[in-house]
Enzyme design. Structure first.
Site: not given
Length: 325
Positions: A151-152
């Protein structure tokens, strides 16, 4: 002399960037929310030093729209260096919605205000993690990247895309900087080099994920700062730049070099690879060299020696008994 808003300016990279800008005479407003991702006292110590050197400090959140109105519209800075973000691949797996809110939505809130004043230069901190499962190395800005594996990484790629959209629509001059594994004095305590040095000096085991063959392009913070400042000074149009050292070091080699710098043999515990980790990061920095005059020059041995010296004299290890050289 420029008026610059620096988000995340009390953090690891931000505090070094701020010092460089102040040293050359720029006026810098630091915006930081001193969150507890790691000990806020570390960031407050950084901020205190920056204020002593002439920075203006605003404690606040990049999602606070009223504050953004004041800082971006009313204050009308010449440039924004946007470093504030939720960092880290592994933590993003645990709270992806928070990462999306801070890293993507807040960036959009800033761009919405900058479109009212499209002469303001915008420097956006991205990450080598956007290359995801890219199998071609070294990584080039022109690579087709559509496989973020955390997700980052997805939030950082989304930030780049929003930056392009706002440049296209409103001509905001924008530079997106893909940082490759930055380390050096004041590095965040949860990052590998900081953790490994601490463990080695305290005679605790280092956890090595995988067989030690994963490779990273470790970039010394002074070289990153040089790239950030040059990207600010050359900010025109829309550009993406890799900022790395352009040399790779395996995890096993890095641990060996940590032992050398500490003068202590590391104790290593092996674990399996973690989700979200990539096998290699490796920056092709030819574009930054050609366009910006970027010239990274710190090899891992030199950089680690400097980090260990800082750790022992000013950092958390200042109270440790001295061993080795």
């Amino acid at each position: 002399m420029s008026d610059i808003l620096l988000t995340g300016g009390a953090g690891f990279i931000g505090s070094h960037v701020c010092e460089a800008l102040l040293a050359r005479g720029d006026r810098v407003t630091v915006l930081d929310n001193f969150n507890d991702f790691y000990d806020p006292a570390i960031k407050r110590g950084n901020a205190e030093r920056l204020v002593e050197r002439g920075a203006r400090l605003i404690e606040g959140d990049i999602r606070d729209e009223a504050q953004l109105d004041r800082l971006l519209v009313e204050d009308a800075p010449d440039a924004v260096i946007h470093l504030a973000a939720m960092a880290g691949v592994r933590p993003s797996l645990l709270d992806p919605l928070h990462y999306e809110d801070v890293n993507v939505r807040a960036t959009l809130l800033m761009l919405e205000r900058l479109k009212q004043r499209p002469t303001t230069r915008f420097v956006f901190a991205s990450s080598s993690s956007v290359y995801g499962a890219n199998e071609k190395a070294p990584f080039s800005e022109t690579d087709d990247i559509h496989q973020p594996i955390s997700p980052y990484a997805a939030t950082k790629r989304a930030g780049e895309l929003h930056c392009f959209t706002y440049h296209h629509l409103y001509a905001i001059p924008t530079s997106c900087l893909r940082f490759f594994t930055v380390y050096g004095p004041r590095q965040r305590p949860e990052m590998a080099i900081h953790k490994f040095v601490a463990a080695t000096l305290e005679r605790r085991p280092i956890t090595m994920f995988g067989d030690g063959s994963t490779r990273r392009d470790y970039t010394y913070v002074a070289d990153i700062v040089d790239g950030v400042v040059k990207a600010l000074d050359h900010c025109a149009g829309y550009e993406i730049y890799n900022l790395g050292e352009s040399q790779t070091v395996s995890l096993a080699e890095m641990i060996e070099e940590v032992g050398r710098a500490c003068g202590v043999e590391p104790i290593v515990e092996r674990r399996s690879m973690q989700p979200g980790d990539v096998l290699i990061t490796y920056a092709d920095v030819s574009k930054a060299k050609e366009r910006l005059g970027y010239a990274p020059s710190t090899d891992i041995r030199t950089g680690l020696a400097r980090f260990v010296d800082w750790y022992r004299t000013e950092g958390p290890g200042a109270s440790l008994p001295k061993h080795g050289h």
